[in-house]
Scaffold this active site. Structure first.
Site, mmCIF file in Angstrom:
data_model
loop_
_atom_site.group_PDB
_atom_site.id
_atom_site.type_symbol
_atom_site.label_atom_id
_atom_site.label_comp_id
_atom_site.label_asym_id
_atom_site.label_seq_id
_atom_site.Cartn_x
_atom_site.Cartn_y
_atom_site.Cartn_z
ATOM 1 N N GLU A 368 89.164 48.367 98.396
ATOM 2 C CA GLU A 368 88.306 49.487 98.818
ATOM 3 C C GLU A 368 87.843 49.335 100.263
ATOM 4 O O GLU A 368 86.698 49.658 100.604
ATOM 5 C CB GLU A 368 87.145 49.686 97.829
ATOM 6 C CG GLU A 368 87.659 50.142 96.476
ATOM 7 C CD GLU A 368 86.610 50.627 95.522
ATOM 8 O OE1 GLU A 368 85.614 51.231 95.979
ATOM 9 O OE2 GLU A 368 86.785 50.425 94.308
ATOM 10 N N GLY A 369 88.753 48.829 101.086
ATOM 11 C CA GLY A 369 88.486 48.655 102.504
ATOM 12 C C GLY A 369 88.196 47.215 102.837
ATOM 13 O O GLY A 369 87.183 46.653 102.409
#
Length: 384
Positions: A368-369
């Protein structure tokens, strides 16, 4: 911002704590070793209303705030990060994205079941399909295509590293519809797993969160009805980025939980383990390690709660979510590494849990990044 929890929030926190200890702790080491998906635990989370915590009750959700979600995520992640990530993806990415941007028809058809985590008594959860073999941090480089065929799209491509990939019933998949438009040519589609042309690749053999269900998903001439596109044509990339902002609060909370779980085990161990004639909690070097753990964990907790508060109050939480995720994930990695060190040789064996926590912590710096992407988000904001 008032740093005081409501009675309801405290009840949610205690319910999550009780669930983690009674339902997740038994068998957590075995599930990790066997890469066993925690189906029973996720089904019970659904019964508690934790699979759609922030969804409006009219769509089957619990109608709770993001602060309650952070508290629950931390408590469950203290014990079992594989279970908590299943909960995080369904809440932060799938349910939130559908509720925020889906049509009423899409919400009635999909969100009502996803928020409850069940359909006809069977597990019913979602997955978020953005990453590809050549599109990780650079999410604009989508190779999956969705060709407009008039009354439907024809979807082809491969998605990688998909949490809940083999267990989910519904996928939110990003695909390139018009390459000439770049990121403005990307759309998001609701895909049902049992549609013709959808296939699930082999389960990934991972370093950590080994109980979670991570697969590649392949699309081969999958017919997607026009009504299953989310938002206007070309909205897909914006949808993904806005949804990931909330997802980062979830993963930051997971990282916070992993760190605080390892810290609690260190406190307990330091009171029992003796070295040089006394419990190791009496040695200053251990005291200082514990002090640093406590300080970093509390800072991470405040960042997570701050981002959640901004989200609940309809403020721009893009930067605060990125700050929470990068700090909490790096705190989790540091704390769990130190936890293994404090446990010494015992920290290196599975029965003491901290080696698993160290392995679980690493992914929070990546999915998620990545931490690098979070720093890009933060620096762009402060340098405007």
């Amino acid at each position: 911002m008032e740093l005081q929890f409501t009675e309801e929030q405290l009840m949610i926190k205690q319910a999550a704590r009780d669930f983690a200890v009674t339902e997740c702790l038994p068998g957590v080491i075995e599930r990790d070793e066997l890469q066993k998906f925690p189906r029973e635990q996720v089904m019970k989370l659904a019964d508690l209303g934790f699979m759609g915590m922030m969804v409006d009750p009219k769509y089957g959700g619990a109608g709770l705030d993001t602060v309650s979600y952070v508290l629950a995520m931390e408590e469950i992640s203290k014990i079992d990060a594989s279970t908590s990530v299943c909960m995080s993806v369904n809440n932060s990415l799938v349910c939130w994205g559908l509720e925020a941007y889906g049509t009423e028809e899409q919400k009635q058809k999909y969100l009502t079941h996803l928020a409850q985590g069940k359909k006809d008594g069977e597990l019913y959860i979602g997955a978020f399909l953005l990453s590809e073999p050549e599109a990780g941090s650079d999410a604009t480089s989508q190779r999956t295509t969705a060709e407009d065929k008039g009354d439907h799209y024809l979807l082809n491509g491969t998605k990688n590293w998909i949490t809940n990939g083999g267990t989910a019933s519904v996928y939110l998949a990003m695909a390139q519809t018009d390459v000439s438009k770049g990121s403005r040519g990307i759309n998001t589609f609701i895909i049902e797993k049992n549609w013709p042309g959808v296939s699930v690749g082999a389960k990934e053999n991972k370093l950590g969160i080994r109980g979670s269900d991570t697969h590649s998903i392949l699309f081969n001439d999958v017919k997607v009805p026009k009504e299953n596109r989310i938002g206007e044509d070309g909205f897909g990339f914006v949808f993904a980025m806005k949804t990931l902002n909330g997802g980062r609060i979830g993963i930051a909370s997971q990282a916070l939980g992993i760190a605080s779980g390892a810290y609690e085990r260190c406190i307990e161990y330091s009171k029992q383990r003796k070295a040089f004639g006394k419990e190791i909690m009496h040695h200053q070097i251990i005291q200082f390690k514990l002090a640093d753990m406590a300080t970093r964990i509390e800072a991470a907790r405040l960042l997570c709660l701050g981002a959640a508060w901004e989200k609940d109050n309809n403020l721009d939480y893009t930067v605060s979510a990125a700050q929470a995720k990068v700090f909490a994930s790096e705190t989790a990695m540091w704390v769990t590494t130190e936890a293994v060190q404090i446990h010494g040789g015992y920290g290196y064996v599975k029965e003491y849990h901290v080696e698993r926590m160290m392995r679980d912590a690493k992914i929070t710096q990546i999915y998620e990044g990545t931490s690098e992407v979070q720093r890009m988000v933060i620096s762009r904001s402060i340098l405007k």
